[in-house]
Design an enzyme around this catalytic site. Structure first.
Site, PDB file in Angstrom:
ATOM      1  N   HIS A 107       0.716  -1.167   0.030  1.00 57.46           N
ATOM      2  CA  HIS A 107       0.091  -0.091  -0.060  1.00 57.46           C
ATOM      3  C   HIS A 107       0.982   1.247  -0.063  1.00 57.46           C
ATOM      4  CE1 HIS A 107      -3.209   2.701   1.268  1.00 57.46           C
ATOM      5  NE2 HIS A 107      -2.503   3.317   1.845  1.00 57.46           N
ATOM      6  N   GLU A 108       2.105   1.236   0.823  1.00 59.14           N
ATOM      7  CA  GLU A 108       2.863   2.341   1.089  1.00 59.14           C
ATOM      8  C   GLU A 108       3.478   2.583  -0.498  1.00 59.14           C
ATOM      9  OE1 GLU A 108       2.365   4.475   3.141  1.00 59.14           O
ATOM     10  OE2 GLU A 108       1.242   3.201   4.477  1.00 59.14           O
ATOM     11  N   HIS A 115       3.013   8.985  -6.462  1.00 54.44           N
ATOM     12  CA  HIS A 115       3.791  10.396  -6.503  1.00 54.44           C
ATOM     13  C   HIS A 115       4.675  10.381  -8.028  1.00 54.44           C
ATOM     14  CE1 HIS A 115       7.743  12.131  -4.853  1.00 54.44           C
ATOM     15  NE2 HIS A 115       7.034  13.177  -5.255  1.00 54.44           N
TER      16      HIS A 115
HETATM   17 ZN   LIG Z   1      -1.915   5.245   2.524  1.00 56.65          ZN
END
Ligand SMILES: [Zn+2]
Length: 234
Positions: A107-108, A115
């Site tokens: 998820h990260e 980004h």
């Molecule tokens: Zn998150």
């Protein structure tokens, strides 16, 4: 509906009751995410990759070489910082090879890809961070001061300032849901998790997403309540 003129919170104010209900919903959501996490933190993934290894694999597969994966203290403190290009994974994620840990790590990485792909909601979210911080700290005090001085323009300013913090919470929702869906696709495509393991990871990520939904809904209701209170004062 009739609103008591006995002041705020004493009469039958449905918005007040709703605010309390939402506070309870927020508490339940955060309780649930830690219990779901704890449950699936015991389920080891078949690939045996740790959260950190899974994150590095995802970054490598996407040709991203300038993002560091580091260990950070605390529980559920995992995050990606675009300014320092660092994926920070918590105690229970970094070195664990559980399905839950791998899901959170992925998820990260979903945020990293947002980004790198200039995903618009993330750009908006990053841009409003400074004003949102001011809004969440100063909004309510300004409103209270305005009420204390019985100076309406100040209350209105306070509501606008507070609404920036609410906007931030709302913009967070697409960012979080999108990071999770990217994560689940990558985990399966890259063979980091099996099909059934991805389903388990989805449960963990959905539980985490519900905390964001609950706090955004709670913030929106709080804002509506402030607007209604202010209108009634006039
Ligand atoms: Zn998150």
């Amino acid at each position: 509906m009739y609103y008591s003129r006995l002041g705020y919170g004493y009469g039958i104010d449905p918005m007040y009751i709703l605010t309390i209900i939402m506070a309870l919903v927020c508490m339940y959501a955060s309780f649930r995410v830690s219990s779901v996490y704890k449950k699936y933190a015991k389920v080891r993934s078949m690939s045996g990759l740790t959260g950190a290894q899974a994150a590095m694999e995802i970054l490598r597969r996407n040709g991203i070489t300038d993002v560091a994966v580091v260990h950070v203290g605390g529980e559920l403190t995992d995050h990606y910082d675009p300014r320092t290009k660092t994926v920070s994974l918590s105690d229970s994620t970094y070195g664990s090879n559980s399905v839950a840990a791998v899901g959170v790590a992925a998820h990260e990485c979903g945020h990293v890809l947002q980004h790198y792909n200039s995903y618009l909601p993330l750009k908006i979210r990053t841009a409003i961070v400074p004003v949102a911080n001011i809004g969440s700290k100063a909004g309510i005090p300004i409103i209270i001061l305005g009420m204390f001085l019985s100076f309406s323009p100040l209350i209105t300013i306070g509501i606008w300032v507070f609404s920036l913090a609410v906007l931030f919470q709302v913009v967070t929702l697409p960012v979080e849901f999108n990071a999770s869906s990217r994560a689940l696709v990558m985990l399966e495509d890259y063979g980091i998790l099996g099909h059934e393991e991805v389903a388990v990871s989805r449960k963990v990520l959905n539980a985490a997403a519900m905390t964001y939904v609950a706090s955004a809904a709670s913030a929106v209701i709080q804002l509506l309540r402030l607007i209604l209170l202010n209108n009634r004062r006039r």
